[in-house]
Design an enzyme around this catalytic site. Structure first.
Site, PDB file in Angstrom:
ATOM      1  N   LYS A  63     -71.827  -0.693 -47.145  1.00 54.13           N
ATOM      2  CA  LYS A  63     -73.183  -1.171 -47.059  1.00 54.13           C
ATOM      3  C   LYS A  63     -73.631  -1.499 -45.614  1.00 54.13           C
ATOM      4  O   LYS A  63     -74.525  -1.045 -45.103  1.00 54.13           O
ATOM      5  CB  LYS A  63     -73.612  -2.112 -47.965  1.00 54.13           C
ATOM      6  CG  LYS A  63     -74.787  -2.819 -48.010  1.00 54.13           C
ATOM      7  CD  LYS A  63     -75.154  -3.369 -49.198  1.00 54.13           C
ATOM      8  CE  LYS A  63     -74.340  -4.596 -49.741  1.00 54.13           C
ATOM      9  NZ  LYS A  63     -74.046  -5.558 -48.717  1.00 54.13           N
ATOM     10  N   TRP A  88     -70.698   6.807 -40.703  1.00 57.18           N
ATOM     11  CA  TRP A  88     -69.406   6.443 -40.232  1.00 57.18           C
ATOM     12  C   TRP A  88     -68.743   7.340 -39.426  1.00 57.18           C
ATOM     13  O   TRP A  88     -67.912   7.066 -38.441  1.00 57.18           O
ATOM     14  CB  TRP A  88     -68.463   6.331 -41.679  1.00 57.18           C
ATOM     15  CG  TRP A  88     -67.171   5.951 -41.409  1.00 57.18           C
ATOM     16  CD1 TRP A  88     -66.643   4.601 -41.400  1.00 57.18           C
ATOM     17  CD2 TRP A  88     -65.893   6.598 -41.206  1.00 57.18           C
ATOM     18  NE1 TRP A  88     -65.288   4.609 -41.062  1.00 57.18           N
ATOM     19  CE2 TRP A  88     -64.912   5.767 -40.898  1.00 57.18           C
ATOM     20  CE3 TRP A  88     -66.025   8.034 -41.033  1.00 57.18           C
ATOM     21  CZ2 TRP A  88     -63.596   6.296 -40.832  1.00 57.18           C
ATOM     22  CZ3 TRP A  88     -64.390   8.650 -40.678  1.00 57.18           C
ATOM     23  CH2 TRP A  88     -63.328   7.643 -40.588  1.00 57.18           C
TER      24      TRP A  88
END
Length: 559
Positions: A75, A412
């Site tokens: 998150k 990411w």
């Protein structure tokens, strides 16, 4: 980049980092408006904050998630990546909580995002940062010392040592301190009594720091803290003891928000850190409000899933912030949805479309919750390298089938570029102006009705079961007028229920309230459910085992 699997600390340690003065200039702040902590960190002065009061608020984007699992949802990573993506299109800031040393040293190993979507300097933020948590720990424990000294020196307020509810704190997971006895050793050592430690992020002072609007409000809230009860079973407050001034003095610097940056130099305010399964799980009012005055878009997050962090953000923080989110982003991973569908953590690398379909129900409940608050939303599917093409296609098909807006994100791996589509969808949701914020309950509702609203509407349960102690407390709270406060549910983060093993989307369950803790300074009543604890323990092999520092002082193993 896709072939280089580096740890977060390895990525952060070689990143280009700008002087914080340059980052501040990008949002219109001069060096005179900062209080520098070295080259790369700064606090914003009270004068700076006050000068922004009359500026118009920007747009607010709240990032929440499905119920977290040991598989990890990312998150904070999505929050940072979305902020970086939005910064390419709008003047954007990020507002996050500060990490606690407890989970950092325990399980998580760091909490500043991950991969190429991080806030930096990550090693500083994950450790002592600007000292805010230490100040909160000191203030909390100073109050404990004042209480014990008051009883030793004659106990003018007739405090009943058996009914003191204020605990000491330490910012580590230390289960051995959950229950202790203080004052042993004879008359000169104090009045013997049972005591205990919470983790610092569960301290009411942490919640107060995050909900106070300024120093005056901070002092008012500290004064309202209930430390226990006297022999007549009447509440005793900090204001009656007279220590609100001293506590405010200890906290005056900690109330100032901290400015840092992301790997892509997006300005980020990182401030405050109440737990979301114990406290209200949001960064400070000061941080969010200041960011809203400085930027056109602000991306913030609430702890754990929408059943905990987002509910508390929307029912507790928003009324104090006086600004509701313009859009909510719900983070989900295929790995976590498969766990909610019954797959063991050790088998998540294997394709399992059937489990994904079953686990999708958990995501649907969080969508339902956000919809009940009247807010537009976008699902961020945080992609992992283990996700198969068939699983990705199935999740996208499910979202389309139920008309759920979604975006496949790869922040990411690719930073802001991996969140470009998510940013576009968020901007579209915000600028269509469909937000119609509605709280789950009114302050005038009874404690029982507030609990019922949260359990039935947010968790999807059938009702609430109160222990005999909780029932007696409700009667007391009504007598004192405390029933007007909002409810802060202390519940496991892993399940919609109070049983952490019940994953997915259970139905027809009851939430068990064992007791309440009045947090009048924070302005809410904590309801303890199930066996949730206010002092976590360490795992068998803590993340601290992998942490070290080299001869040049560089941190290693923070994740």
């Amino acid at each position: 980049m896709a072939n280089k699997v580096k740890s977060d600390i390895e990525i952060a340690s070689v990143a280009e980092i700008k002087p914080i003065t340059e980052v501040a200039e990008a949002i219109g702040l001069s060096v005179e408006e900062l209080e520098l902590f070295g080259k790369y960190k700064a606090k914003l002065s009270y004068d700076t904050i006050h000068s922004l009061v009359n500026k118009e608020d920007g747009k607010l984007v709240l990032v929440t998630a499905i119920n977290p699992t040991p598989a990890g949802e990312g998150k904070s990573t999505v929050t940072v990546g979305l902020g970086d993506a939005l910064a390419k299109k709008r003047k954007t800031m990020i507002a996050l909580r500060e990490p606690s040393l407890g989970p950092t040293m325990g399980v998580k190993g760091g909490a500043t995002g991950g991969g190429y979507a991080q806030v930096i300097p990550m090693e500083d933020i994950n450790l002592h940062f600007t000292g805010d948590f230490h100040a909160i720990t000191a203030a909390n424990n100073a109050l404990s010392a004042f209480i014990d000294n008051h009883m030793q020196q004659g106990n003018e307020l007739r405090i009943d040592q058996r009914r003191i509810v204020w605990k000491r704190v330490v910012d580590l997971n230390d289960r051995a301190l959950r229950k202790v006895v203080v004052g042993l050793g004879g008359p000169v050592q104090g009045v013997p009594r049972e005591d205990g430690f919470d983790i610092t992020v569960a301290s009411e002072i942490m919640a107060i720091i995050c909900l106070a609007t300024d120093l005056k409000d901070l002092k008012r809230r500290l004064s309202a803290i209930v430390i226990g009860y006297n022999y007549d079973r009447e509440p005793v407050t900090v204001g009656e003891m007279g220590y609100e001034g001293a506590l405010t003095l200890l906290l005056k610097e900690a109330l100032k928000p901290n400015l840092v940056q992301t790997l892509e130099h997006t300005p980020a305010i990182v401030h405050g850190g109440p737990f979301a399964n114990i406290a209200h799980g949001c960064n400070s009012i000061s941080a969010t409000k200041t960011a809203l005055k400085l930027a056109d878009y602000v991306v913030t997050e609430a702890g754990f899933g929408a059943d905990l962090g987002a509910e508390k953000f929307l029912d507790i923080k928003v009324p104090a912030l006086d600004k509701a989110p313009d859009c909510v982003v719900i983070v989900a991973t295929i790995r976590a949805l498969k766990m909610h569908g019954g797959v063991a953590k050790t088998e998540l690398g294997e394709e399992n479309v059937k489990a994904l379909i079953k686990g999708f129900a958990n995501l649907q409940k969080h969508v339902d919750t956000v919809s009940q608050f009247g807010l537009p939303y976008v699902i961020a599917i945080n992609k992992f390298i283990t996700d198969s093409d068939a699983e990705v296609a199935q999740l996208e098909a499910l979202c389309k089938e139920y008309d759920i807006p979604f975006s496949l994100t790869e922040v990411w791996e690719n930073g802001g570029a991996g969140g470009a589509d998510l940013a576009d969808k968020v901007i579209s949701a915000v600028e269509t102006g469909k937000a119609n914020y509605t709280r789950m309950y009114d302050d005038a509702d009874s404690i029982e009705d507030k609990l019922e609203a949260i359990v039935t509407k947010v968790y999807g349960g059938s009702g609430v079961e109160l222990s005999s102690k909780a029932q007696k407390q409700i009667a007391e709270f009504k007598k004192y007028g405390w029933d007007r406060y909002p409810i802060c549910m202390a519940k496991t983060q892993y399940s919609l229920t109070d049983d952490p093993t019940m994953l997915g989307r259970p139905t027809d369950f009851v939430i068990h309230i064992r007791e309440f803790i009045p947090k009048l300074g924070a302005g809410f009543i904590v309801a303890l459910t199930g066996d949730v604890m206010t002092m976590p323990g360490l795992p068998k092999k803590p993340a601290a085992l992998n942490m070290d520092v080299d001869e040049k002082g560089n941190a290693m193993g923070l994740f």
